[in-house]
Design an enzyme around this catalytic site. Structure first.
Site: not given
Length: 196
Positions: A58, A74-76, A111
């Site tokens: 991203k 960010a990625d959850t 992250a």
């Protein structure tokens, strides 16, 4: 440093929760630009690697169109063991996720990836352990009727009604919401962004 001298900050996410969290610590992105990526896990990909790969991808995608800006992505990922739970798209998926999480602990991985205008990059992974109470049929039905779990990783939003399901949390609460604030500020400062 005046606002006009401050470098551009782009949030590579359309999540209103991430925007609210950044504003909570005094950061207002100059632009919001979500990357359009296929977020399906790769075969055999662990939850940790999945989160890091997507956050990095991203940030890289958005940095291409904003090379003079600091880009924060960010990625959850919500995980039960090695199983990556989906972003629940319908009531059936919300029910399946909550049934799986009921009465047990799970992990939430968020992250982060930051790209600086000079080409430097930094990443961080934050892991939080969350334990849910055993959900009764009435509680599950009430949550499903609220519609709150739709579009959420793991089928729940900890900042909403599902906060009442949590008996224990070890790690970062804002990370479970979608953006670990301490780590975000550290990454931005480390690459030279003047985060207060």
């Amino acid at each position: 440093m005046t606002p006009s001298e401050r470098p551009t900050l782009v949030l590579a996410s359309a999540s209103p929760r991430r925007l609210d969290l950044l504003r909570q610590v005094g950061l207002s992105p100059d632009q919001i630009c979500a990357a359009d990526l296929d977020e399906a896990p790769l075969k055999g990909e662990t939850p940790r690697r999945h989160a890091v790969r997507l956050a990095s991808a991203k940030a890289a995608a958005v940095a291409q169109s904003h090379p003079a800006a600091f880009v924060l992505a960010a990625d959850t990922v919500v995980a039960a063991g090695r199983r990556i739970l989906p972003k629940a798209e319908n009531e059936t998926q919300v029910r399946a996720c909550l049934t799986l999480l009921s009465g047990r602990s799970h992990r939430v991985y968020t992250a982060l990836a930051v790209h600086a205008p000079d080409g430097r990059r930094a990443e961080r992974l934050v892991e939080t352990r969350v334990t849910f109470k055993r959900l009764g049929a009435d509680e599950l039905a009430a949550y499903l009727s609220s519609g709150e779990g739709l579009g959420k990783a793991g089928g729940y939003a900890i900042q909403g009604r599902a906060g009442g399901f949590v008996t224990q949390l070890q790690g970062s609460y804002p990370s479970v919401v979608g953006l670990p604030l301490y780590e975000s500020l550290c990454l931005l400062r480390g690459l030279g962004y003047p985060a207060a």
